[in-house]
Design a protein around this motif. Structure first.
Motif, PDB file in Angstrom:
ATOM      1  N   ASN A  20       0.854  -1.189   0.000  1.00  0.00           N
ATOM      2  CA  ASN A  20       0.000   0.000   0.000  1.00  0.00           C
ATOM      3  C   ASN A  20       0.892   1.242   0.000  1.00  0.00           C
ATOM      4  O   ASN A  20       1.509   1.558   1.009  1.00  0.00           O
ATOM      5  CB  ASN A  20      -0.889  -0.046   1.254  1.00  0.00           C
ATOM      6  CG  ASN A  20      -1.709   1.221   1.435  1.00  0.00           C
ATOM      7  OD1 ASN A  20      -1.837   2.039   0.516  1.00  0.00           O
ATOM      8  ND2 ASN A  20      -2.261   1.390   2.630  1.00  0.00           N
ATOM      9  N   LYS A  22      -0.018   4.257  -0.174  1.00  0.00           N
ATOM     10  CA  LYS A  22      -0.714   5.408   0.421  1.00  0.00           C
ATOM     11  C   LYS A  22      -0.568   6.648  -0.494  1.00  0.00           C
ATOM     12  O   LYS A  22      -0.458   6.479  -1.712  1.00  0.00           O
ATOM     13  CB  LYS A  22      -0.199   5.695   1.826  1.00  0.00           C
ATOM     14  CG  LYS A  22      -0.138   4.444   2.694  1.00  0.00           C
ATOM     15  CD  LYS A  22       0.012   4.769   4.143  1.00  0.00           C
ATOM     16  CE  LYS A  22       0.297   3.502   4.898  1.00  0.00           C
ATOM     17  NZ  LYS A  22      -0.056   3.603   6.295  1.00  0.00           N
ATOM     18  N   HIS A 105      -9.623   0.693   5.117  1.00  0.00           N
ATOM     19  CA  HIS A 105      -8.304   0.894   5.742  1.00  0.00           C
ATOM     20  C   HIS A 105      -8.502   1.828   6.941  1.00  0.00           C
ATOM     21  O   HIS A 105      -9.335   2.748   6.894  1.00  0.00           O
ATOM     22  CB  HIS A 105      -7.332   1.500   4.722  1.00  0.00           C
ATOM     23  CG  HIS A 105      -5.920   1.542   5.239  1.00  0.00           C
ATOM     24  ND1 HIS A 105      -5.502   2.498   6.129  1.00  0.00           N
ATOM     25  CD2 HIS A 105      -4.860   0.729   5.029  1.00  0.00           C
ATOM     26  CE1 HIS A 105      -4.229   2.277   6.439  1.00  0.00           C
ATOM     27  NE2 HIS A 105      -3.816   1.198   5.776  1.00  0.00           N
ATOM     28  N   GLU A 175      -5.322  -5.377  10.573  1.00  0.00           N
ATOM     29  CA  GLU A 175      -4.314  -4.342  10.780  1.00  0.00           C
ATOM     30  C   GLU A 175      -4.586  -3.612  12.084  1.00  0.00           C
ATOM     31  O   GLU A 175      -5.428  -2.679  12.109  1.00  0.00           O
ATOM     32  CB  GLU A 175      -4.355  -3.333   9.634  1.00  0.00           C
ATOM     33  CG  GLU A 175      -4.033  -3.930   8.284  1.00  0.00           C
ATOM     34  CD  GLU A 175      -3.509  -2.861   7.344  1.00  0.00           C
ATOM     35  OE1 GLU A 175      -2.366  -2.977   6.915  1.00  0.00           O
ATOM     36  OE2 GLU A 175      -4.240  -1.890   7.072  1.00  0.00           O
ATOM     37  N   ALA A 179      -0.314  -0.574  15.288  1.00  0.00           N
ATOM     38  CA  ALA A 179       0.887  -1.152  14.663  1.00  0.00           C
ATOM     39  C   ALA A 179       1.205  -0.485  13.325  1.00  0.00           C
ATOM     40  O   ALA A 179       2.307  -0.631  12.801  1.00  0.00           O
ATOM     41  CB  ALA A 179       0.696  -2.655  14.462  1.00  0.00           C
ATOM     42  N   ILE A 180       0.246   0.252  12.784  1.00  0.00           N
ATOM     43  CA  ILE A 180       0.445   0.846  11.459  1.00  0.00           C
ATOM     44  C   ILE A 180       1.408   2.031  11.539  1.00  0.00           C
ATOM     45  O   ILE A 180       1.164   2.997  12.268  1.00  0.00           O
ATOM     46  CB  ILE A 180      -0.898   1.275  10.828  1.00  0.00           C
ATOM     47  CG1 ILE A 180      -1.763   0.030  10.587  1.00  0.00           C
ATOM     48  CG2 ILE A 180      -0.678   2.047   9.531  1.00  0.00           C
ATOM     49  CD1 ILE A 180      -3.126   0.325  10.001  1.00  0.00           C
ATOM     50  N   GLY A 181       2.506   1.908  10.822  1.00  0.00           N
ATOM     51  CA  GLY A 181       3.479   3.000  10.740  1.00  0.00           C
ATOM     52  C   GLY A 181       4.200   3.308  12.042  1.00  0.00           C
ATOM     53  O   GLY A 181       4.906   4.308  12.133  1.00  0.00           O
ATOM     54  N   GLY A 218      -1.325  -6.811   8.636  1.00  0.00           N
ATOM     55  CA  GLY A 218      -0.667  -5.556   8.277  1.00  0.00           C
ATOM     56  C   GLY A 218      -0.356  -4.726   9.503  1.00  0.00           C
ATOM     57  O   GLY A 218      -1.129  -4.702  10.477  1.00  0.00           O
ATOM     58  N   GLY A 219       0.775  -4.050   9.484  1.00  0.00           N
ATOM     59  CA  GLY A 219       1.177  -3.192  10.598  1.00  0.00           C
ATOM     60  C   GLY A 219       2.648  -3.375  10.872  1.00  0.00           C
ATOM     61  O   GLY A 219       3.062  -4.348  11.476  1.00  0.00           O
ATOM     62  N   SER A 220       3.482  -2.421  10.326  1.00  0.00           N
ATOM     63  CA  SER A 220       4.935  -2.436  10.541  1.00  0.00           C
ATOM     64  C   SER A 220       5.608  -3.739  10.104  1.00  0.00           C
ATOM     65  O   SER A 220       6.530  -4.228  10.774  1.00  0.00           O
ATOM     66  CB  SER A 220       5.263  -2.118  12.008  1.00  0.00           C
ATOM     67  OG  SER A 220       4.873  -0.790  12.296  1.00  0.00           O
ATOM     68  N   VAL A 221       5.138  -4.287   8.985  1.00  0.00           N
ATOM     69  CA  VAL A 221       5.830  -5.448   8.413  1.00  0.00           C
ATOM     70  C   VAL A 221       7.061  -4.933   7.672  1.00  0.00           C
ATOM     71  O   VAL A 221       6.982  -3.975   6.898  1.00  0.00           O
ATOM     72  CB  VAL A 221       4.922  -6.240   7.438  1.00  0.00           C
ATOM     73  CG1 VAL A 221       5.705  -7.359   6.761  1.00  0.00           C
ATOM     74  CG2 VAL A 221       3.708  -6.795   8.167  1.00  0.00           C
ATOM     75  N   LEU A 239       0.000  -7.157   4.366  1.00  0.00           N
ATOM     76  CA  LEU A 239      -0.274  -5.869   3.724  1.00  0.00           C
ATOM     77  C   LEU A 239       0.778  -4.912   4.278  1.00  0.00           C
ATOM     78  O   LEU A 239       0.859  -4.696   5.484  1.00  0.00           O
ATOM     79  CB  LEU A 239      -1.700  -5.406   4.060  1.00  0.00           C
ATOM     80  CG  LEU A 239      -2.136  -4.042   3.527  1.00  0.00           C
ATOM     81  CD1 LEU A 239      -1.963  -3.926   2.020  1.00  0.00           C
ATOM     82  CD2 LEU A 239      -3.608  -3.780   3.884  1.00  0.00           C
ATOM     83  N   VAL A 240       1.595  -4.393   3.373  1.00  0.00           N
ATOM     84  CA  VAL A 240       2.779  -3.633   3.773  1.00  0.00           C
ATOM     85  C   VAL A 240       2.619  -2.178   3.367  1.00  0.00           C
ATOM     86  O   VAL A 240       2.300  -1.894   2.210  1.00  0.00           O
ATOM     87  CB  VAL A 240       4.026  -4.228   3.048  1.00  0.00           C
ATOM     88  CG1 VAL A 240       5.302  -3.548   3.531  1.00  0.00           C
ATOM     89  CG2 VAL A 240       4.113  -5.740   3.246  1.00  0.00           C
ATOM     90  N   GLY A 241       2.850  -1.268   4.292  1.00  0.00           N
ATOM     91  CA  GLY A 241       2.789   0.161   3.965  1.00  0.00           C
ATOM     92  C   GLY A 241       4.174   0.702   3.669  1.00  0.00           C
ATOM     93  O   GLY A 241       4.720   0.522   2.575  1.00  0.00           O
ATOM     94  N   GLY A 242       4.801   1.308   4.677  1.00  0.00           N
ATOM     95  CA  GLY A 242       6.093   1.979   4.503  1.00  0.00           C
ATOM     96  C   GLY A 242       7.146   1.164   3.771  1.00  0.00           C
ATOM     97  O   GLY A 242       7.830   1.683   2.874  1.00  0.00           O
TER      98      GLY A 242
HETATM   99  C1  PEP Z   1      -0.743   0.039   6.013  1.00  0.00           C
HETATM  100  O1  PEP Z   1      -0.805   1.230   5.739  1.00  0.00           O
HETATM  101  O2  PEP Z   1      -1.647  -0.712   5.630  1.00  0.00           O
HETATM  102  C2  PEP Z   1       0.392  -0.442   6.787  1.00  0.00           C
HETATM  103  C3  PEP Z   1       0.348  -1.661   7.215  1.00  0.00           C
HETATM  104  O3  PEP Z   1       1.448   0.439   7.007  1.00  0.00           O
HETATM  105  P1  PEP Z   1       2.891   0.111   7.644  1.00  0.00           P
HETATM  106  O4  PEP Z   1       3.375  -1.176   7.025  1.00  0.00           O
HETATM  107  O5  PEP Z   1       3.728   1.265   7.309  1.00  0.00           O
HETATM  108  O6  PEP Z   1       2.682  -0.076   9.118  1.00  0.00           O
END
Ligand code: PEP
Length: 260
Positions: A20, A22, A105, A175, A179-181, A218-221, A239-242
């Motif tokens: 993701n 973003k 989300h 998620e 834990a997100i970001g 998802g969350g800081s993977v 599900l990966v963000g950053g």
């Molecule tokens: C996200 O935005 O869905 C997410 C999991 O972000 P991050 O991996 O940066 O925590």
């Protein structure tokens, strides 16, 4: 000639690695990142998808044309068309080449006030348009600390997932908002607990790959925790963000999925 029968128990199950992006990346950056990610060769049982901002969908689709990496969008309207200024319909996303769309989300739920009902209507619109919605759920820090997190997840699943839906027509992403970001992740037993709770609420038959709803975490993977998270019971992918904004790190997460 000996015929091999399909044996669901011996089948290696699919692992999902979704990125993701973003609200990041102007055209040039999006194309460069998509091309770099596109050079990775996911294993047969790894489904990779990237979710750029709407404006870059076409360019990213083109940049990925020689790869097996799928395209997803970060949101869709619950409506089919009409006077909804600024919104994008699921049909338009399908037309742009998307296979998946994120709905619910936590940034949409909190920053845009989206309710479970709105999320469910978006998921219904996505399925109608032949997209696969990734329905996101997860508790915030206060809900985790109060010990009510399983009740929150249960309510979100019961109210955000359309009923009577084919179990493989959508995915769930668990998620935890905290834990997100943040660089913090739940311990593996907590991830497994949440995933098992979600699975118990869905109509699915875990012995048959096509009758199962995949549940992503998802969350800081990151590259350094992806393998143990994906190997955790009940986790079908991430599900990966950053970390999806760095091609080499995202590439390592894709490799980790193939090694499980
Ligand atoms: C996200 O935005 O869905 C997410 C999991 O972000 P991050 O991996 O940066 O925590």
């Amino acid at each position: 000639m000996m015929r091999h029968r399909f044996n669901p128990y011996s089948q290696k199950s699919m692992k999902y690695v979704f990125g993701n992006w973003k609200m990041n990346g102007i055209h040039e950056e999006a194309v460069a990142l998509a091309k770099a990610v596109g050079t990775t060769k996911p294993q047969k049982y790894t489904q990779v998808a990237i979710f750029p901002p709407f404006i870059n969908l076409h360019l990213v689709k083109k940049a990925l044309s020689r790869s097996s990496i799928a395209l997803g969008a970060q949101d869709c309207s619950p409506e089919e068309n009409g006077a909804f200024t600024g919104d994008i319909s699921a049909g338009m996303l399908k037309d742009a080449g998307c296979k998946y769309v994120l709905v619910g989300h936590s940034e949409r739920r909190t920053l845009h006030g989206e309710s479970d009902e709105t999320v469910r209507n978006k998921a219904i619109a996505a399925i109608k348009a032949r997209l696969v919605p990734v329905i996101c759920v997860g508790e915030n820090l206060a809900e985790r600390e109060s010990g009510k997190y399983l009740q929150v997840i249960t309510r979100q699943v019961e109210q955000s997932v359309p009923s009577l839906t084919n179990p493989s027509s959508y995915l769930i992403a668990y998620e935890p908002v905290w834990a997100i970001g943040s660089g913090k992740t739940p311990i593996l037993a907590e991830i497994s607990e949440a995933h098992k709770t979600i699975a118990s609420l869905l109509y699915h038959d875990t012995s048959k790959a096509d009758k199962k709803t995949a549940i992503l975490y998802g969350g800081s993977v990151k590259a350094n925790n992806a393998c143990e998270i994906m190997a955790t019971e009940g986790v079908d992918g991430v599900l990966v963000g950053g970390a999806s904004l760095k091609a080499d790190e995202f590439g390592k997460i894709i490799e980790a999925a193939g090694s499980i």
